[in-house]
Motif scaffolding. Structure first.
Motif, short mmCIF file in Angstrom:
data_model
loop_
_atom_site.label_atom_id
_atom_site.label_comp_id
_atom_site.label_asym_id
_atom_site.label_seq_id
_atom_site.Cartn_x
_atom_site.Cartn_y
_atom_site.Cartn_z
N LYS A 122 0.83 -1.21 0.00
CA LYS A 122 0.00 0.00 0.00
C LYS A 122 0.86 1.26 0.00
N ASN A 123 2.04 1.18 0.64
CA ASN A 123 2.96 2.32 0.64
C ASN A 123 3.80 2.40 -0.62
N THR A 124 3.98 1.27 -1.29
CA THR A 124 4.86 1.23 -2.47
C THR A 124 4.07 1.46 -3.76
N TYR A 125 2.91 0.84 -3.85
CA TYR A 125 2.08 0.91 -5.07
C TYR A 125 0.74 1.54 -4.72
N ALA A 162 8.00 -13.76 -0.56
CA ALA A 162 9.42 -13.40 -0.57
C ALA A 162 9.79 -12.64 -1.84
N GLN A 163 9.30 -13.10 -2.98
CA GLN A 163 9.62 -12.44 -4.24
C GLN A 163 8.99 -11.05 -4.31
N LEU A 164 7.80 -10.91 -3.77
CA LEU A 164 7.16 -9.58 -3.72
C LEU A 164 7.95 -8.65 -2.81
N LEU A 165 8.38 -9.16 -1.65
CA LEU A 165 9.16 -8.35 -0.73
C LEU A 165 10.44 -7.84 -1.39
N ILE A 166 11.14 -8.74 -2.07
CA ILE A 166 12.40 -8.38 -2.72
C ILE A 166 12.15 -7.31 -3.80
N ALA A 167 11.08 -7.48 -4.58
CA ALA A 167 10.76 -6.50 -5.62
C ALA A 167 10.44 -5.14 -5.02
N MET A 168 9.65 -5.12 -3.95
CA MET A 168 9.28 -3.84 -3.35
C MET A 168 10.44 -3.19 -2.60
N ALA A 169 11.34 -4.00 -2.05
CA ALA A 169 12.48 -3.45 -1.32
C ALA A 169 13.35 -2.59 -2.22
N VAL A 179 11.54 -0.73 6.90
CA VAL A 179 10.85 -1.00 8.16
C VAL A 179 9.74 0.02 8.40
N ALA A 180 10.04 1.29 8.15
CA ALA A 180 9.04 2.35 8.37
C ALA A 180 7.83 2.16 7.49
N ALA A 181 8.02 1.58 6.31
CA ALA A 181 6.91 1.39 5.37
C ALA A 181 6.19 0.06 5.56
N ALA A 182 6.84 -0.91 6.24
CA ALA A 182 6.32 -2.28 6.21
C ALA A 182 5.89 -2.84 7.55
#
Length: 200
Positions: A122-125, A162-169, A179-182
Motif C-alpha cells: 500500500k505504501n509502495t504501489y 518473498a519475491q514480492l518483498l524483494i521486488a518492493m524493497a 521497516v518504516a513502510a512495512a
C-alpha cells in the motif's frame, strides 16, 4: 537496497483448519539471504490439527482430514518451528494473521520484528484497486517458476511473498526506510514514534 545490510529475515506463511481460532495444518519458513529466497535452508511442516479441517478450508488449500491423518501433531514439531524462527525478523502477507496464529502456537516465541507485505504494498504501489496476494502477483509479475506446490499452500505463498518483498524493497534506500513502510503499528519492530518536543 543493500541486501547485505538486512538482519536475519524469514518469510512465513501458515494454513489453518478453518476454525476460529485456527489450528495450524501447514507452516512454511523461507529465509531471504542476499536478496534471494533461500530454499536450501527453508522449513515446511504439515501437522494434523486437534480439530477437523472444515470443508471451506479444505477447498482453499486442498489439505483434507484424510491427507493430514498420518502427519505429526503440533506438539511434535513445535520445537523445530521455534528453533528456526528464533531470533529473526519475519515477513508475511497480512502479517497480523500469521503472527497471531504463530504466537498462539508458540507462546515462548517473539520475533525481532514483523514486516507486512500488505502494508508495504500500500505504501509502495498506491492506487491499486486490490492488495491481495493474487493482485500483487498480477501487478508485480515476480518469477514464481521455482515456487513449490501451488497457490494457497504455505510453501508457495511464502515463496511468492518473498519475491514480492524483494521486488518492493528495491523502492527503498535503506533497511530503516523499508521497516518504516512495512511494519504495522503495534507489532514487534515498529519504529518508536518521535516524542513531541517540550519546553522542559
Amino acid at each position: 537496497m543493500n541486501f547485505s545490510s538486512w538482519p536475519s529475515l524469514l518469510v512465513v506463511d501458515v494454513e489453518g483448519n478453518g476454525t476460529n481460532p485456527p489450528d495450524l495444518v501447514e507452516v512454511a519458513v523461507l529465509p531471504v539471504r542476499d536478496g534471494q529466497p533461500d530454499t536450501s535452508t527453508a522449513g515446511a511442516w504439515l501437522t494434523k490439527p486437534k480439530r477437523p479441517v472444515t470443508p471451506f478450508a479444505a477447498r482453499i488449500h486442498g489439505l483434507t482430514n484424510q491427507r493430514l491423518e498420518g502427519e505429526p501433531g503440533w506438539e511434535e514439531i513445535s520445537d523445530q518451528v521455534h528453533t528456526l524462527l528464533d531470533g529473526s525478523w519475519i515477513c508475511a502477507h497480512n502479517a497480523h494473521v500469521d503472527y497471531k496464529a504463530l504466537s498462539a502456537h508458540l507462546p515462548r516465541w517473539q520475533p525481532t520484528g514483523v514486516l507486512d507485505t500488505l502494508r508495504l504494498a500500500k505504501n509502495t504501489y498506491s492506487g491499486l484497486p486490490k492488495y491481495s496476494l493474487d493482485a500483487l502477483i498480477e501487478h508485480v509479475q515476480p518469477d514464481l517458476s521455482a515456487a513449490p506446490a501451488q497457490r494457497h499452500r504455505a510453501t508457495f505463498d511464502a515463496y511468492a511473498t518473498a519475491q514480492l518483498l524483494i521486488a518492493m524493497a528495491a523502492h527503498y534506500g535503506t533497511w530503516d526506510q523499508l521497516v518504516a513502510a512495512a511494519v504495522p503499528p503495534g507489532l514487534p519492530g515498529a519504529p518508536e514514534p518521535e516524542e513531541e518536543p517540550t519546553l522542559w
